[in-house]
Design a protein around this motif. Structure first.
Motif, PDB file in Angstrom:
ATOM      1  N   ALA A   1      38.838  36.624  61.310  1.00  0.00           N
ATOM      2  CA  ALA A   1      38.172  36.576  62.467  1.00  0.00           C
ATOM      3  C   ALA A   1      37.590  37.975  62.742  1.00  0.00           C
ATOM      4  O   ALA A   1      36.672  38.245  63.355  1.00  0.00           O
ATOM      5  N   GLN A   2      38.214  38.964  62.166  1.00  0.00           N
ATOM      6  CA  GLN A   2      37.805  40.427  62.275  1.00  0.00           C
ATOM      7  C   GLN A   2      36.382  40.465  61.722  1.00  0.00           C
ATOM      8  O   GLN A   2      35.450  41.226  62.367  1.00  0.00           O
ATOM      9  N   VAL A   3      36.202  39.894  60.564  1.00  0.00           N
ATOM     10  CA  VAL A   3      34.867  39.976  60.027  1.00  0.00           C
ATOM     11  C   VAL A   3      33.862  39.151  60.850  1.00  0.00           C
ATOM     12  O   VAL A   3      32.645  39.652  61.196  1.00  0.00           O
ATOM     13  N   LEU A   4      34.209  37.851  61.274  1.00  0.00           N
ATOM     14  CA  LEU A   4      33.333  37.174  62.111  1.00  0.00           C
ATOM     15  C   LEU A   4      32.967  37.665  63.497  1.00  0.00           C
ATOM     16  O   LEU A   4      31.740  37.729  63.769  1.00  0.00           O
ATOM     17  N   ARG A   5      33.799  38.394  64.271  1.00  0.00           N
ATOM     18  CA  ARG A   5      33.645  39.073  65.422  1.00  0.00           C
ATOM     19  C   ARG A   5      32.664  39.961  65.210  1.00  0.00           C
ATOM     20  O   ARG A   5      31.562  40.501  65.976  1.00  0.00           O
ATOM     21  N   ILE A   6      32.580  41.094  64.215  1.00  0.00           N
ATOM     22  CA  ILE A   6      31.673  42.010  63.746  1.00  0.00           C
ATOM     23  C   ILE A   6      30.396  41.277  63.633  1.00  0.00           C
ATOM     24  O   ILE A   6      29.258  41.851  64.081  1.00  0.00           O
ATOM     25  N   LEU A   7      30.235  40.509  62.882  1.00  0.00           N
ATOM     26  CA  LEU A   7      28.968  39.459  62.520  1.00  0.00           C
ATOM     27  C   LEU A   7      28.286  39.093  63.835  1.00  0.00           C
ATOM     28  O   LEU A   7      27.156  39.016  63.913  1.00  0.00           O
ATOM     29  N   LEU A   8      29.130  38.595  64.636  1.00  0.00           N
ATOM     30  CA  LEU A   8      28.476  37.949  65.874  1.00  0.00           C
ATOM     31  C   LEU A   8      28.313  38.938  66.935  1.00  0.00           C
ATOM     32  O   LEU A   8      27.440  38.550  68.036  1.00  0.00           O
ATOM     33  N   ARG A   9      28.618  40.344  66.762  1.00  0.00           N
ATOM     34  CA  ARG A   9      28.132  41.128  67.730  1.00  0.00           C
ATOM     35  C   ARG A   9      26.446  41.404  67.721  1.00  0.00           C
ATOM     36  O   ARG A   9      25.989  41.264  68.638  1.00  0.00           O
ATOM     37  N   ASP A  10      25.863  41.142  66.584  1.00  0.00           N
ATOM     38  CA  ASP A  10      24.589  41.311  66.354  1.00  0.00           C
ATOM     39  C   ASP A  10      24.251  40.304  65.186  1.00  0.00           C
ATOM     40  O   ASP A  10      24.128  40.848  64.082  1.00  0.00           O
ATOM     41  N   PRO A  11      24.003  38.852  65.488  1.00  0.00           N
ATOM     42  CA  PRO A  11      23.638  38.288  64.043  1.00  0.00           C
ATOM     43  C   PRO A  11      22.602  38.539  63.202  1.00  0.00           C
ATOM     44  O   PRO A  11      22.277  38.242  61.878  1.00  0.00           O
ATOM     45  N   SER A  12      21.508  39.303  63.806  1.00  0.00           N
ATOM     46  CA  SER A  12      20.387  39.674  63.062  1.00  0.00           C
ATOM     47  C   SER A  12      20.693  40.875  62.269  1.00  0.00           C
ATOM     48  O   SER A  12      19.780  41.164  61.532  1.00  0.00           O
ATOM     49  N   ARG A  13      21.383  41.430  62.423  1.00  0.00           N
ATOM     50  CA  ARG A  13      21.883  42.797  61.538  1.00  0.00           C
ATOM     51  C   ARG A  13      22.497  42.305  60.013  1.00  0.00           C
ATOM     52  O   ARG A  13      22.985  41.350  60.029  1.00  0.00           O
ATOM     53  N   THR A  14      21.895  42.999  59.219  1.00  0.00           N
ATOM     54  CA  THR A  14      22.427  42.865  57.800  1.00  0.00           C
ATOM     55  C   THR A  14      23.448  43.732  57.559  1.00  0.00           C
ATOM     56  O   THR A  14      23.668  44.736  57.789  1.00  0.00           O
ATOM     57  N   TRP A  15      24.570  43.183  56.591  1.00  0.00           N
ATOM     58  CA  TRP A  15      25.466  44.102  56.172  1.00  0.00           C
ATOM     59  C   TRP A  15      25.651  43.791  54.712  1.00  0.00           C
ATOM     60  O   TRP A  15      25.647  42.924  54.075  1.00  0.00           O
ATOM     61  N   ARG A  16      26.046  45.146  54.086  1.00  0.00           N
ATOM     62  CA  ARG A  16      26.450  45.110  52.811  1.00  0.00           C
ATOM     63  C   ARG A  16      28.098  44.836  52.868  1.00  0.00           C
ATOM     64  O   ARG A  16      28.774  45.203  53.753  1.00  0.00           O
ATOM     65  N   VAL A  17      28.450  44.571  51.691  1.00  0.00           N
ATOM     66  CA  VAL A  17      30.049  43.975  51.637  1.00  0.00           C
ATOM     67  C   VAL A  17      31.061  45.235  52.066  1.00  0.00           C
ATOM     68  O   VAL A  17      31.884  45.000  52.909  1.00  0.00           O
ATOM     69  N   VAL A  18      30.693  46.324  51.337  1.00  0.00           N
ATOM     70  CA  VAL A  18      31.556  47.430  51.870  1.00  0.00           C
ATOM     71  C   VAL A  18      31.445  47.943  53.072  1.00  0.00           C
ATOM     72  O   VAL A  18      32.454  48.062  53.588  1.00  0.00           O
ATOM     73  N   GLU A  19      30.414  47.903  53.572  1.00  0.00           N
ATOM     74  CA  GLU A  19      30.165  48.441  55.194  1.00  0.00           C
ATOM     75  C   GLU A  19      30.853  47.435  56.042  1.00  0.00           C
ATOM     76  O   GLU A  19      31.336  47.736  56.944  1.00  0.00           O
ATOM     77  N   LEU A  20      30.801  46.258  55.691  1.00  0.00           N
ATOM     78  CA  LEU A  20      31.375  45.249  56.600  1.00  0.00           C
ATOM     79  C   LEU A  20      32.682  45.249  56.317  1.00  0.00           C
ATOM     80  O   LEU A  20      33.622  45.119  57.555  1.00  0.00           O
ATOM     81  N   ALA A  21      33.328  45.501  55.236  1.00  0.00           N
ATOM     82  CA  ALA A  21      34.905  45.788  55.036  1.00  0.00           C
ATOM     83  C   ALA A  21      35.338  46.941  55.696  1.00  0.00           C
ATOM     84  O   ALA A  21      36.289  47.050  56.559  1.00  0.00           O
ATOM     85  N   GLU A  22      34.453  47.998  55.938  1.00  0.00           N
ATOM     86  CA  GLU A  22      34.943  49.133  56.684  1.00  0.00           C
ATOM     87  C   GLU A  22      34.969  48.721  58.059  1.00  0.00           C
ATOM     88  O   GLU A  22      35.727  49.311  58.867  1.00  0.00           O
ATOM     89  N   ALA A  23      33.768  48.134  58.713  1.00  0.00           N
ATOM     90  CA  ALA A  23      33.881  47.871  60.155  1.00  0.00           C
ATOM     91  C   ALA A  23      34.818  47.007  60.621  1.00  0.00           C
ATOM     92  O   ALA A  23      35.268  47.048  61.746  1.00  0.00           O
ATOM     93  N   SER A  24      35.017  45.978  59.860  1.00  0.00           N
ATOM     94  CA  SER A  24      36.201  45.015  60.206  1.00  0.00           C
ATOM     95  C   SER A  24      37.708  45.518  59.859  1.00  0.00           C
ATOM     96  O   SER A  24      38.579  44.656  60.274  1.00  0.00           O
ATOM     97  N   ALA A  25      37.666  46.570  59.140  1.00  0.00           N
ATOM     98  CA  ALA A  25      39.119  46.885  58.603  1.00  0.00           C
ATOM     99  C   ALA A  25      39.743  45.901  57.877  1.00  0.00           C
ATOM    100  O   ALA A  25      41.006  45.739  57.852  1.00  0.00           O
ATOM    101  N   VAL A  26      39.119  45.307  56.995  1.00  0.00           N
ATOM    102  CA  VAL A  26      39.742  44.460  56.073  1.00  0.00           C
ATOM    103  C   VAL A  26      39.128  44.551  54.586  1.00  0.00           C
ATOM    104  O   VAL A  26      38.413  45.461  54.355  1.00  0.00           O
ATOM    105  N   SER A  27      39.854  43.981  53.719  1.00  0.00           N
ATOM    106  CA  SER A  27      39.544  44.482  52.335  1.00  0.00           C
ATOM    107  C   SER A  27      38.196  43.994  51.915  1.00  0.00           C
ATOM    108  O   SER A  27      37.748  42.799  52.259  1.00  0.00           O
ATOM    109  N   VAL A  28      37.471  44.433  51.017  1.00  0.00           N
ATOM    110  CA  VAL A  28      36.215  44.003  50.254  1.00  0.00           C
ATOM    111  C   VAL A  28      36.342  42.419  49.643  1.00  0.00           C
ATOM    112  O   VAL A  28      35.481  41.698  50.054  1.00  0.00           O
ATOM    113  N   GLY A  29      37.475  42.219  49.138  1.00  0.00           N
ATOM    114  CA  GLY A  29      37.552  41.148  48.615  1.00  0.00           C
ATOM    115  C   GLY A  29      38.012  39.922  49.752  1.00  0.00           C
ATOM    116  O   GLY A  29      37.256  38.749  49.547  1.00  0.00           O
TER     117      GLY A  29
END
Length: 355
Positions: A148-176
């Motif tokens: 859910a931490q990842v999904l909430r970050i994505l839903l802030r701005d669905p049009s934004r693109t994310w690399r896996v590493v930066e999405l992991a940092e923004a959502s404070a979860v592991s890359v895996g």
């Protein structure tokens, strides 16, 4: 896969065998030769005509794989069996996957009982509400607190693109963990890979499914009473929420109380908060809270997982509240008035531009 094909053949035999207008039914599993054939050929007579059904069987019925299977079917029919009726079979086909089949003029059957076939005056349509255990498990994994931490970050701005590493940092979860969420979203075609990385392609479909599966965060729900009310209570709460840093604990407006700042609709006599232990202490002191068994006008939930605090927003000075997505989900499960408030909030704040 062989087991799936055997069950698919049995499902075809059972379904078509119940149609009085169909005769001379023959279900023939095929041997694969360099992908030059489909999995099952069905020969039958309907309306006095000999017909051929070309059936492709897939072990995964998620839209991402369905789209590939539809191309395979259409290619086979066009090259090898012109005039044949294409049919897709899978263990389970979601409404979205079924819609893809219909759009492409392809019949479908799944092993849960959903089916659609239309040819020569034969029309078969079945819909079942059940989801297989595997589908429920996959959805449950997609909506765990960490996911859910990842999904909430994505839903802030669905049009934004994310690399896996930066999405992991923004959502404070592991890359895996982000990679698992990414695969799940891509399989359902709720997300797509663009030039800059991953982005949501169907945020509304994602949010609809999340709302249907949502359960309030696990934690202690505490009921309190305060003699404060109106503007004085609001101001004292704002001061308490704004006063602390991360080391002093965290507390945020939630549910109806958050909605009042995001998209006012239905005001209640009860104020709602999420807080950790130290944040609860701040609220307790600022609002003069007294624990009660009933007659509460303040409800504080101390969640077991503090990931939802990462998505807190400040829509006005000193007003710290759950994000629009989290507020929407909490309203959805708070009763009829909450659902009305949720619908209003979604129209006002979550009407994303279509990609």
């Amino acid at each position: 896969m062989k087991n799936v094909e055997s069950r698919a053949a049995e499902a075809l035999q059972s379904l078509l065998g119940q149609v009085p207008a169909i005769s001379q039914l023959s279900v023939e599993p095929q041997l694969h030769v360099a992908d030059e054939t489909v999995d099952i050929l069905v020969r039958l007579e309907a309306a006095g005509q000999q017909r051929l059904l070309a059936c492709e069987v897939k072990s995964n019925g998620q839209p991402r794989y369905v789209r590939t299977a539809l191309l395979q079917l259409q290619s086979y029919v066009g090259r090898k069996a012109q005039g044949a009726i294409p049919v897709l079979i899978a263990p389970y086909l979601s409404p979205n996957a079924q819609a893809l089949c219909r759009e492409e003029g392809v019949g479908f059957i799944d092993l849960e009982g959903n089916a659609y076939l239309s040819f020569d005056g034969i029309y078969i349509e079945r819909q079942v509400a059940n989801k297989p255990d595997s589908e429920r498990r996959e959805l449950k994994s997609l909506f765990t607190p960490k996911s859910a931490q990842v999904l909430r970050i994505l839903l802030r701005d669905p049009s934004r693109t994310w690399r896996v590493v930066e999405l992991a940092e923004a959502s404070a979860v592991s890359v895996g963990h982000v990679s698992n969420v990414r695969s799940n979203l891509l399989d359902r075609e709720w997300a797509e890979v663009a030039e800059g990385g991953l982005r949501l392609s169907k945020p509304d479909a994602l949010l609809d499914e999340w709302a249907a599966a949502y359960r309030p965060p696990v934690g202690k729900r505490l009921n309190f009473y305060t003699t404060m009310h109106g503007g004085a209570l609001d101001e004292a709460a704002r001061q308490a929420l704004h006063a602390g840093g991360n080391d002093d604990g965290q507390a945020v407006f939630a549910s109806y109380s958050a909605a009042q700042w995001l998209a006012p609709y239905a005001r209640t006599g009860t104020h709602y908060f999420y807080a950790d232990t130290k944040g609860l202490e701040r609220l307790h002191a600022a609002l003069g809270l007294s624990a009660v068994g009933k007659g509460q006008n303040v409800v504080v939930t101390v969640p077991k997982d503090d990931g939802l605090f990462l998505d807190a927003i400040e829509p006005a000075s000193g007003v710290i509240c759950t994000s629009a997505v989290q507020t929407y989900l909490d309203l959805i499960v708070s009763g009829e008035r909450g659902m009305e408030a949720a619908d209003h909030l979604r129209r006002e704040t979550l009407a994303w531009q279509k990609i």
